[in-house]
Design an enzyme around this catalytic site. Sequence first.
Site, PDB file in Angstrom:
ATOM      1  CE  LYS A 147      -3.239   2.879   2.892  1.00  0.00           C
ATOM      2  NZ  LYS A 147      -3.870   2.423   4.093  1.00  0.00           N
ATOM      3  CD  GLU A 176      -1.247  -4.062  11.420  1.00  0.00           C
ATOM      4  OE1 GLU A 176       0.258  -4.734  11.577  1.00  0.00           O
ATOM      5  OE2 GLU A 176      -1.607  -4.330   9.944  1.00  0.00           O
ATOM      6  N   GLY A 184      -4.656  -2.144   5.118  1.00  0.00           N
ATOM      7  CA  GLY A 184      -3.746  -2.715   5.005  1.00  0.00           C
ATOM      8  C   GLY A 184      -4.220  -4.438   5.309  1.00  0.00           C
ATOM      9  CE  LYS A 197       6.383  -0.590   9.174  1.00  0.00           C
ATOM     10  NZ  LYS A 197       5.508   0.013   8.205  1.00  0.00           N
ATOM     11  CG  HIS A 210      -2.105 -35.542  18.727  1.00  0.00           C
ATOM     12  ND1 HIS A 210      -2.398 -36.191  19.769  1.00  0.00           N
ATOM     13  CD2 HIS A 210      -3.060 -35.549  17.860  1.00  0.00           C
ATOM     14  CE1 HIS A 210      -3.427 -37.106  18.690  1.00  0.00           C
ATOM     15  NE2 HIS A 210      -4.019 -36.085  18.093  1.00  0.00           N
ATOM     16  CD  GLU A 222       9.752  -5.769   6.665  1.00  0.00           C
ATOM     17  OE1 GLU A 222       9.689  -4.756   6.641  1.00  0.00           O
ATOM     18  OE2 GLU A 222       9.245  -5.685   7.549  1.00  0.00           O
TER      19      GLU A 222
HETATM   20  O1  F6P Z   1       2.781  -3.944  10.635  1.00  0.00           O
HETATM   21  C1  F6P Z   1       2.478  -2.707   9.427  1.00  0.00           C
HETATM   22  C2  F6P Z   1       2.032  -2.725   8.410  1.00  0.00           C
HETATM   23  O2  F6P Z   1       0.919  -1.675   8.273  1.00  0.00           O
HETATM   24  C3  F6P Z   1       0.946  -3.069   7.799  1.00  0.00           C
HETATM   25  O3  F6P Z   1      -0.680  -2.316   8.446  1.00  0.00           O
HETATM   26  C4  F6P Z   1       0.646  -3.874   6.324  1.00  0.00           C
HETATM   27  O4  F6P Z   1      -0.495  -4.781   5.761  1.00  0.00           O
HETATM   28  C5  F6P Z   1       1.466  -3.864   6.421  1.00  0.00           C
HETATM   29  O5  F6P Z   1       2.807  -3.225   7.022  1.00  0.00           O
HETATM   30  C6  F6P Z   1       2.313  -3.820   5.101  1.00  0.00           C
HETATM   31  O6  F6P Z   1       2.350  -2.547   4.452  1.00  0.00           O
HETATM   32  P1  F6P Z   1       2.711  -1.849   2.681  1.00  0.00           P
HETATM   33  O7  F6P Z   1       1.063  -2.838   1.930  1.00  0.00           O
HETATM   34  O8  F6P Z   1       2.076  -0.491   2.709  1.00  0.00           O
HETATM   35  O9  F6P Z   1       3.775  -2.178   2.698  1.00  0.00           O
END
Ligand code: F6P
Length: 546
Positions: free
Chosen positions: A206, A353, A267, A512, A384, A212
């Site tokens: 988004k 979240e 998200g 972050k 189990h 990452e």
């Molecule tokens: O974990 C935080 C967050 O902002 C989530 O709410 C979101 O789903 C995820 O990171 C990924 O964010 P993006 O779609 O902006 O990469």
Amino acid sequence: MTARQTLSSWKKLQQLAQVKKSQHMNTLFAQDSERFNKFSIELPNMLLDYSKNLIDKETVDGLLALAEETQVCEWREKMFSGEKINKTEDRAVLHTALRRQTDEPLFVDGENITDHVQQQLIKMEAFVNRVREGHWKGYSGKRITDIVNIGVGGSNLGPQMVTEALKHYSDNSVNVHYVSNVDGAQIVEILRPLDPQKVLFIVSSKTFTTTETMTNARTAIKWLTTSSFDESSVAKHFVAVTANKENAMGFGIEKDNIFDMWDWVGGRFSLWSAIGLAIALDLGFEKFKELLEGAHDMDQHFIKAPLQNNMPAIMALISVWNTTFLGSQSQAILPYDQTLHMLTAYLQQAEMESNGKSVTWQGDDVDYATVPSIWGELGINGQHAFYQYLHQSNNVVPADFIGSVESVTPVKGHHETLMSNFFAQTQALMAGVDEQQVRADLKAKGRTQDYIDKVAPHKVHKGNRPTNTILLKRIDPKTLGSLIAAYEHKIFVQGIILQICSFDQWGVELGKGLAADIQQELETDNISEHHDCSTASLMRFYQSAK
Ligand code: F6P
């Protein structure tokens, strides 16, 4: 004391909780043979039985009064009509608009978002068909065989959970893979067997800033261009889904290859948007539309059904009862359908979240428990592993049991065994077995008195452990859409009742930001003096051990 605690329904529920804590569900069942009829809701494709909770009519009436006093219905109307109920980010909350089955306009900031949604659906459909029918070619003219979705959190969990759940409906026109972890081990393993000429990457983000995802996308571009020796091949192998077109284009992704997201879609509620592109590529667009229809059906139920027969509302009220009033600190999600093996992970993000917060809308500290921690696993595997704890630990963990009447892959003898366990577990958690019964059973088996005295206390199950049972007809796109939407609305109602802003996630920002600084320090081998001595020492140890 927050405003919520001054409500008469809240005070009443607090009193009731004191009384109910000393009751046993066995008594409640013995007193009322109509309990199941009173405390269950049947919808066309699923049934919710919430009778195995420590509730009676008075409690449910009290909870419904709380929903009324906290104006759940008014807030529901605000959400569906596009009012900016995400106060801290000044945004509307309209994931429901992504699955509306009407052309009627819906406005956000003066723009008709129905048009935007429909345009994107048309764009998605054309793209999905091109890829699946082999008309979209890679840089060497070969058709696409593999899709790699790069995204994390809501840009991964929803699409991957649905892809896994609906595997049975895939015609295998393409193979879909998901990369979410910045640990290179994941992307390397996924790409290893793939042919770069035939892979299409979806960069789902988004914000298009998530470290990452950006790191994985850069690695993917490098992998592709090392094979193609041509930067222009990116246009044939990368599409993006984002609300930040500029960043995606800056990344080298063609304008036409970008699908829109909007700030009015959170998200964790975004799988209904183009973030669900990988689902549509896997299943075909018709099935994706069925998923949306199923969610829309649940939206309609949530909007129209009176709260006492409203599945998401009741799920929320029961959760608030168990957590805020009875004091349970966690909740287990226990699917008994293999296809739902990622549901718990998905719901962890959706609920924790959203509502894992401790200030009210006004910013005051809450001094009541908000949401439980969500955990779990496929029920059968859990039996189990951790069910011992569910049955006999001194923590009570309310649990949602989710199973299906029909299996999508019936194998003789399996489903009955699975479902026998499903029914047995909720009965055992509720009824338990007392010491008298344990002793009688051991005696009937011819055990000695010494043995009985020694073992009996260990075999006592106190029971009285709350569960909800959700029985689905069969996992299919529509039913799954309805199930996910039910949980989304449950989370919404919880947030309203608890006065929690369910739609921001400031709690993930702190870590972050720190990680970005630390990465720079590690890369320049310049560890700041501002860290606490534990963190600084760990970083130095790591650097010197490399
Ligand atoms: O974990 C935080 C967050 O902002 C989530 O709410 C979101 O789903 C995820 O990171 C990924 O964010 P993006 O779609 O902006 O990469």
